[in-house]
Design an enzyme around this catalytic site. Structure first.
Site, PDB file in Angstrom:
ATOM      1  N   SER A 147      57.486  75.257  34.175  1.00  0.00           N
ATOM      2  CA  SER A 147      56.688  74.046  34.384  1.00  0.00           C
ATOM      3  C   SER A 147      56.538  73.202  33.121  1.00  0.00           C
ATOM      4  O   SER A 147      56.081  72.064  33.200  1.00  0.00           O
ATOM      5  CB  SER A 147      55.298  74.394  34.924  1.00  0.00           C
ATOM      6  OG  SER A 147      54.493  74.948  33.912  1.00  0.00           O
ATOM      7  N   LYS A 171      49.578  74.327  30.054  1.00  0.00           N
ATOM      8  CA  LYS A 171      49.735  72.994  30.650  1.00  0.00           C
ATOM      9  C   LYS A 171      49.259  71.934  29.652  1.00  0.00           C
ATOM     10  O   LYS A 171      48.595  72.236  28.661  1.00  0.00           O
ATOM     11  CB  LYS A 171      48.907  72.869  31.940  1.00  0.00           C
ATOM     12  CG  LYS A 171      49.365  73.745  33.098  1.00  0.00           C
ATOM     13  CD  LYS A 171      50.678  73.288  33.686  1.00  0.00           C
ATOM     14  CE  LYS A 171      51.047  74.125  34.908  1.00  0.00           C
ATOM     15  NZ  LYS A 171      51.374  75.520  34.564  1.00  0.00           N
TER      16      LYS A 171
END
Length: 207
Positions: free
Chosen positions: A128, A166
């Site tokens: 990701s 993230k």
């Protein structure tokens, strides 16, 4: 250490060191018993007394749980002063249950020496964050801190006690953990706990 109980003492020493690194305070005697498979607290007290006599730990008589692993103790464990702990695995895809065990130790990069004692490493699993150059299997170097600015890459703990890497954004009434992968959606949370900011990257194998 050469006596028959040397291995058990090293096991206790390692558990104390890892526990302090993980949560910033030492384990209880009963926690040590459980971790090293001993049933008697008096046996653990005996091992602690011998570790203190050898100079591997320091104890504060006024504070029963105050135990510090000395430099000599770290040397006995093979830990160099500038090593940083590699803590479990954190996902960079779908979050997984956070693992807080210290797996190994890694030499601190020279350019991060000023952060010694505040850093840890996590192995990334998932894709990701590929647009930010963080690939599956990489190790991120993380500075422990509980806040971040919008746009910074963080290790965050979600409300389900899961850790993830993230890009952090505080929005109006919620938090957005944004992946760096065009095929993945952000994680939207009402509450988020920041474990630290990513300040470096280590890649063992480069194709």
């Amino acid at each position: 250490m050469t006596e028959p109980h040397a291995n058990k003492q090293l096991e206790i020493l390692r558990f104390i060191y890892d526990t302090v690194e993980e949560r910033a305070f030492p384990p209880t005697v009963r926690e040590i018993c459980s971790a090293v498979d001993l049933s008697s607290t008096s046996t653990v007290h005996g091992h602690l007394a011998r570790l203190e006599k050898k100079g591997y730990i320091l104890k504060d008589a006024t504070k029963p749980r105050a135990i510090e692993v000395t430099e000599k103790g770290r040397e006995a464990l093979g830990i160099k002063p500038k090593d940083i702990p590699v803590v479990g695995v954190v996902t960079a895809g779908q979050p997984i249950l956070a693992v807080q065990d210290i797996d190994e130790y890694f030499p601190l990069p020279p350019d991060l020496e000023n952060d010694a004692g505040e850093l840890f490493m996590l192995r990334v699993h998932g894709e990701s964050m590929i647009n930010a150059g963080i690939l599956n299997g990489d190790h991120v170097i993380v500075r422990k801190q509980s806040s971040a600015n919008n746009g910074e890459i963080v290790v965050a703990m979600t409300e389900d006690n899961e850790a993830t890497v993230k890009r952090f954004f505080k929005e109006d009434g919620y938090y957005r953990l944004q992946p760096e992968n065009d095929t993945m959606d952000p994680i939207i949370l009402p509450v988020v706990q920041i474990l630290g900011k990513v300040v470096g990257l280590y890649r063992n194998n480069i194709d």
